[in-house]
Design a protein around this motif. Structure first.
Motif, PDB file in Angstrom:
ATOM      1  N   LEU A 235      -4.941  -0.736  24.613  1.00 25.39           N
ATOM      2  CA  LEU A 235      -3.755  -0.433  25.322  1.00 25.39           C
ATOM      3  C   LEU A 235      -2.848   0.145  25.340  1.00 25.39           C
ATOM      4  O   LEU A 235      -2.403   0.797  26.715  1.00 25.39           O
ATOM      5  CB  LEU A 235      -3.513  -1.858  25.814  1.00 25.39           C
ATOM      6  N   VAL A 236      -2.079   0.696  24.708  1.00 31.86           N
ATOM      7  CA  VAL A 236      -1.412   1.400  24.074  1.00 31.86           C
ATOM      8  C   VAL A 236      -0.954   2.727  24.599  1.00 31.86           C
ATOM      9  O   VAL A 236      -0.596   3.616  25.221  1.00 31.86           O
ATOM     10  CB  VAL A 236      -0.668   0.962  22.693  1.00 31.86           C
ATOM     11  N   THR A 237      -2.477   3.728  24.196  1.00 31.08           N
ATOM     12  CA  THR A 237      -3.245   4.971  24.447  1.00 31.08           C
ATOM     13  C   THR A 237      -3.140   4.826  25.807  1.00 31.08           C
ATOM     14  O   THR A 237      -2.577   5.669  26.368  1.00 31.08           O
ATOM     15  CB  THR A 237      -4.196   4.843  23.773  1.00 31.08           C
ATOM     16  N   ARG A 238      -3.762   4.052  26.675  1.00 36.27           N
ATOM     17  CA  ARG A 238      -4.354   3.651  27.929  1.00 36.27           C
ATOM     18  C   ARG A 238      -3.051   3.696  28.800  1.00 36.27           C
ATOM     19  O   ARG A 238      -2.771   4.243  30.037  1.00 36.27           O
ATOM     20  CB  ARG A 238      -5.140   2.789  28.315  1.00 36.27           C
ATOM     21  N   LEU A 239      -1.712   2.830  28.483  1.00 37.28           N
ATOM     22  CA  LEU A 239      -0.578   3.318  29.264  1.00 37.28           C
ATOM     23  C   LEU A 239      -0.257   4.512  29.045  1.00 37.28           C
ATOM     24  O   LEU A 239       1.221   4.768  29.910  1.00 37.28           O
ATOM     25  CB  LEU A 239       0.135   2.002  29.033  1.00 37.28           C
ATOM     26  N   GLY A 240      -0.051   5.088  27.509  1.00 40.27           N
ATOM     27  CA  GLY A 240       0.554   6.358  27.780  1.00 40.27           C
ATOM     28  C   GLY A 240       1.932   5.782  27.670  1.00 40.27           C
ATOM     29  O   GLY A 240       2.651   6.804  28.035  1.00 40.27           O
ATOM     30  N   LEU A 241       2.280   5.363  26.752  1.00 37.03           N
ATOM     31  CA  LEU A 241       3.197   5.374  25.990  1.00 37.03           C
ATOM     32  C   LEU A 241       4.132   6.022  25.575  1.00 37.03           C
ATOM     33  O   LEU A 241       3.410   6.832  24.425  1.00 37.03           O
ATOM     34  CB  LEU A 241       3.659   3.866  25.282  1.00 37.03           C
ATOM     35  N   GLU A 242       5.501   6.979  24.617  1.00 42.69           N
ATOM     36  CA  GLU A 242       5.297   7.554  24.568  1.00 42.69           C
ATOM     37  C   GLU A 242       5.698   6.497  22.835  1.00 42.69           C
ATOM     38  O   GLU A 242       6.348   5.275  22.666  1.00 42.69           O
ATOM     39  CB  GLU A 242       6.548   7.953  24.658  1.00 42.69           C
ATOM     40  N   LEU A 243       5.761   7.650  21.426  1.00 41.17           N
ATOM     41  CA  LEU A 243       5.400   6.839  20.367  1.00 41.17           C
ATOM     42  C   LEU A 243       6.546   7.646  20.081  1.00 41.17           C
ATOM     43  O   LEU A 243       7.028   8.306  20.456  1.00 41.17           O
ATOM     44  CB  LEU A 243       4.538   6.891  19.664  1.00 41.17           C
ATOM     45  N   ASP A 244       7.267   7.495  19.212  1.00 36.13           N
ATOM     46  CA  ASP A 244       7.876   8.015  17.933  1.00 36.13           C
ATOM     47  C   ASP A 244       7.329   8.907  16.965  1.00 36.13           C
ATOM     48  O   ASP A 244       5.844   9.118  16.724  1.00 36.13           O
ATOM     49  CB  ASP A 244       8.818   7.230  17.426  1.00 36.13           C
ATOM     50  N   ASP A 245       7.816   9.512  16.101  1.00 39.10           N
ATOM     51  CA  ASP A 245       7.466  10.321  15.594  1.00 39.10           C
ATOM     52  C   ASP A 245       6.762  10.411  13.709  1.00 39.10           C
ATOM     53  O   ASP A 245       5.879  10.123  13.023  1.00 39.10           O
ATOM     54  CB  ASP A 245       8.554  11.495  14.401  1.00 39.10           C
ATOM     55  N   LEU A 246       7.222   8.798  14.006  1.00 37.56           N
ATOM     56  CA  LEU A 246       5.541   7.914  12.594  1.00 37.56           C
ATOM     57  C   LEU A 246       4.491   6.567  13.497  1.00 37.56           C
ATOM     58  O   LEU A 246       3.912   6.678  12.882  1.00 37.56           O
ATOM     59  CB  LEU A 246       7.103   6.586  12.070  1.00 37.56           C
ATOM     60  N   GLY A 247       4.417   7.407  15.152  1.00 40.06           N
ATOM     61  CA  GLY A 247       3.701   6.641  15.115  1.00 40.06           C
ATOM     62  C   GLY A 247       3.792   5.090  16.046  1.00 40.06           C
ATOM     63  O   GLY A 247       2.785   4.624  16.696  1.00 40.06           O
ATOM     64  N   TYR A 248       4.903   4.843  16.455  1.00 38.88           N
ATOM     65  CA  TYR A 248       5.226   3.368  16.706  1.00 38.88           C
ATOM     66  C   TYR A 248       5.744   3.862  17.873  1.00 38.88           C
ATOM     67  O   TYR A 248       6.060   4.592  18.636  1.00 38.88           O
ATOM     68  CB  TYR A 248       6.693   2.312  16.082  1.00 38.88           C
ATOM     69  N   VAL A 249       5.110   2.500  18.991  1.00 40.42           N
ATOM     70  CA  VAL A 249       5.999   2.558  20.686  1.00 40.42           C
ATOM     71  C   VAL A 249       7.802   2.772  20.346  1.00 40.42           C
ATOM     72  O   VAL A 249       8.292   1.913  19.973  1.00 40.42           O
ATOM     73  CB  VAL A 249       5.545   1.338  21.315  1.00 40.42           C
ATOM     74  N   LYS A 250       7.858   3.491  20.684  1.00 45.73           N
ATOM     75  CA  LYS A 250       9.181   4.085  21.353  1.00 45.73           C
ATOM     76  C   LYS A 250      10.249   3.644  22.193  1.00 45.73           C
ATOM     77  O   LYS A 250       9.423   3.177  23.210  1.00 45.73           O
ATOM     78  CB  LYS A 250       9.141   5.611  21.507  1.00 45.73           C
ATOM     79  N   VAL A 251      11.304   2.670  21.525  1.00 45.43           N
ATOM     80  CA  VAL A 251      11.753   1.585  22.744  1.00 45.43           C
ATOM     81  C   VAL A 251      13.287   1.861  22.649  1.00 45.43           C
ATOM     82  O   VAL A 251      13.865   2.443  20.952  1.00 45.43           O
ATOM     83  CB  VAL A 251      11.380  -0.190  22.388  1.00 45.43           C
ATOM     84  N   ASN A 252      14.174   1.086  23.506  1.00 44.80           N
ATOM     85  CA  ASN A 252      15.361   1.310  23.353  1.00 44.80           C
ATOM     86  C   ASN A 252      15.870   0.638  22.294  1.00 44.80           C
ATOM     87  O   ASN A 252      14.924  -0.840  22.511  1.00 44.80           O
ATOM     88  CB  ASN A 252      16.220   2.073  24.713  1.00 44.80           C
ATOM     89  N   PRO A 253      17.304  -0.131  22.799  1.00 43.38           N
ATOM     90  CA  PRO A 253      17.894  -1.344  21.979  1.00 43.38           C
ATOM     91  C   PRO A 253      17.002  -3.224  22.781  1.00 43.38           C
ATOM     92  O   PRO A 253      17.434  -3.987  22.354  1.00 43.38           O
ATOM     93  CB  PRO A 253      19.093  -1.316  22.142  1.00 43.38           C
ATOM     94  N   MET A 254      16.751  -2.643  23.891  1.00 43.10           N
ATOM     95  CA  MET A 254      16.305  -3.455  25.204  1.00 43.10           C
ATOM     96  C   MET A 254      14.997  -4.330  24.972  1.00 43.10           C
ATOM     97  O   MET A 254      14.291  -4.755  26.004  1.00 43.10           O
ATOM     98  CB  MET A 254      16.814  -3.337  26.680  1.00 43.10           C
ATOM     99  N   GLY A 255      14.393  -3.201  23.875  1.00 43.51           N
ATOM    100  CA  GLY A 255      12.718  -2.904  23.771  1.00 43.51           C
ATOM    101  C   GLY A 255      12.156  -2.210  24.915  1.00 43.51           C
ATOM    102  O   GLY A 255      10.713  -2.065  25.577  1.00 43.51           O
ATOM    103  N   GLU A 256      12.761  -1.688  25.982  1.00 39.21           N
ATOM    104  CA  GLU A 256      12.049  -0.679  26.996  1.00 39.21           C
ATOM    105  C   GLU A 256      11.639   0.077  26.442  1.00 39.21           C
ATOM    106  O   GLU A 256      11.916   0.691  25.636  1.00 39.21           O
ATOM    107  CB  GLU A 256      13.654  -0.915  28.444  1.00 39.21           C
TER     108      GLU A 256
END
Length: 317
Positions: A235-256
């Motif tokens: 689902l993460v891949t299908r949504l096209g969410l940006e990942l960080d260099d380690l492969g985790y979903v990139k979020v700001n301090p509020m989880g966005e």
């Protein structure tokens, strides 16, 4: 009007705490739990205040029971198939063939641990092979430990694992050349280094007994610490969410996340993977999401009363 304010994907500590906070925030919440928790192989959950040592299914049962106090929170045992943008919010397709319209989405699905291709590894994962010493080290302290290092950076963690048992051997499985300075450090700390490939792991009833090397040598060990590769759910891949260099979903301090209206919490966003950390992240993200929804509704009411666009708000510092 959307059927729900928020759909939460995932019924672990992060999703459950997000549901609790959003429920108390008087939002209409649908929590979807596919029933495949990442910690399914763990017999007990540790490090969570007031719940230390509780079996994970019992933790989820209690959490779900407490959600029943909030009639605006619904829990369904179903998988989420897709999430698509729809009329200012999202349309979520569920595993039972139905769809629901929502204003916001919370992803709390965890990650997928990819089992190593070593005979015995999958069978021993959970009862004898652990990822986190804080979660499991106390119960097995001072037993014969093995640590499986998948790259040179992991060798720096050997003194940390040694905190729980001085009887520690580091295995590299022949995966990399050990840098001389790290070899010297391990030797000085009294930590043996085994660089031969592992042929198999042996044990009975989920209990590790020996590590067999390629040449047939068997080394008695009772516990192994290993961090297997991880991947995100489809689902993460299908949504096209940006990942960080380690492969985790990139979020700001509020989880966005990189997709407005979708937040992600817990193991899928960080290498700091623990139940209490996921619950904390779910709480913070849910509170901030609730504030945003309240203010969105306030702006809509303001426009309806005055006929003017809502004034921009000052950012907090």
């Amino acid at each position: 009007m959307a059927a729900y304010d928020v759909v939460i994907v995932g019924g672990g500590p992060g999703g459950l705490n997000a549901a609790l906070y959003l429920g108390r925030g008087r939002k209409r919440v649908l929590l979807c739990d596919a029933g495949t928790p990442r910690n399914a192989a763990a017999a007990h959950m540790h490090g969570f205040g007031s719940r230390d040592g509780i079996p994970p299914p019992e933790f989820r049962r209690i959490s779900r029971e407490q959600l029943k106090a909030y009639p605006n929170v619904e829990v369904r045992d179903t998988r989420v198939g897709s999430v698509e943008k729809h009329e200012g919010g999202f349309r979520v397709a569920l595993g039972d063939g139905t769809t629901v319209d929502v204003r916001r989405v919370v992803l709390a699905m965890g990650v997928v641990d990819v089992m190593l291709d070593i005979p015995g590894y999958t069978e021993l994962w959970g009862p004898s092979i652990f990822q986190c010493p804080y979660c499991h080290g106390w119960e097995v302290q001072d037993q014969p430990f093995a640590m499986l290092a998948k790259n040179p950076q992991y060798l720096d963690g050997a003194p940390i694992i040694q905190n729980w048992s001085r009887d520690l051997i580091v295995f590299t499985h022949g995966a990399f050349e050990v840098p001389p300075e790290q070899r010297e450090r391990l030797q000085a700390l009294g930590i043996p280094l085994e660089e031969r490939k592992i042929r198999a792991l042996h044990g009975k009833d989920g209990r590790l007994s020996e590590v067999e090397l390629d040449d047939g040598t068997r080394i008695a060990r009772s516990v192994m610490f290993s961090a297997p590769p991880q991947r995100q759910h489809e689902l993460v891949t299908r949504l096209g969410l940006e990942l960080d260099d380690l492969g985790y979903v990139k979020v700001n301090p509020m989880g966005e996340t990189s997709v407005p209206g979708i937040v992600a919490v817990g193991d899928m966003t960080t290498p700091m993977q623990a139940a209490i950390a996921a619950a904390s992240a779910g709480t913070i993200a849910a509170a901030m999401m609730n504030h945003a929804l309240i203010l969105e509704d306030a702006d809509r009411r303001y426009t309806a009363v005055t006929g003017k666009p809502a004034p921009s708000r000052q950012k907090a510092h």
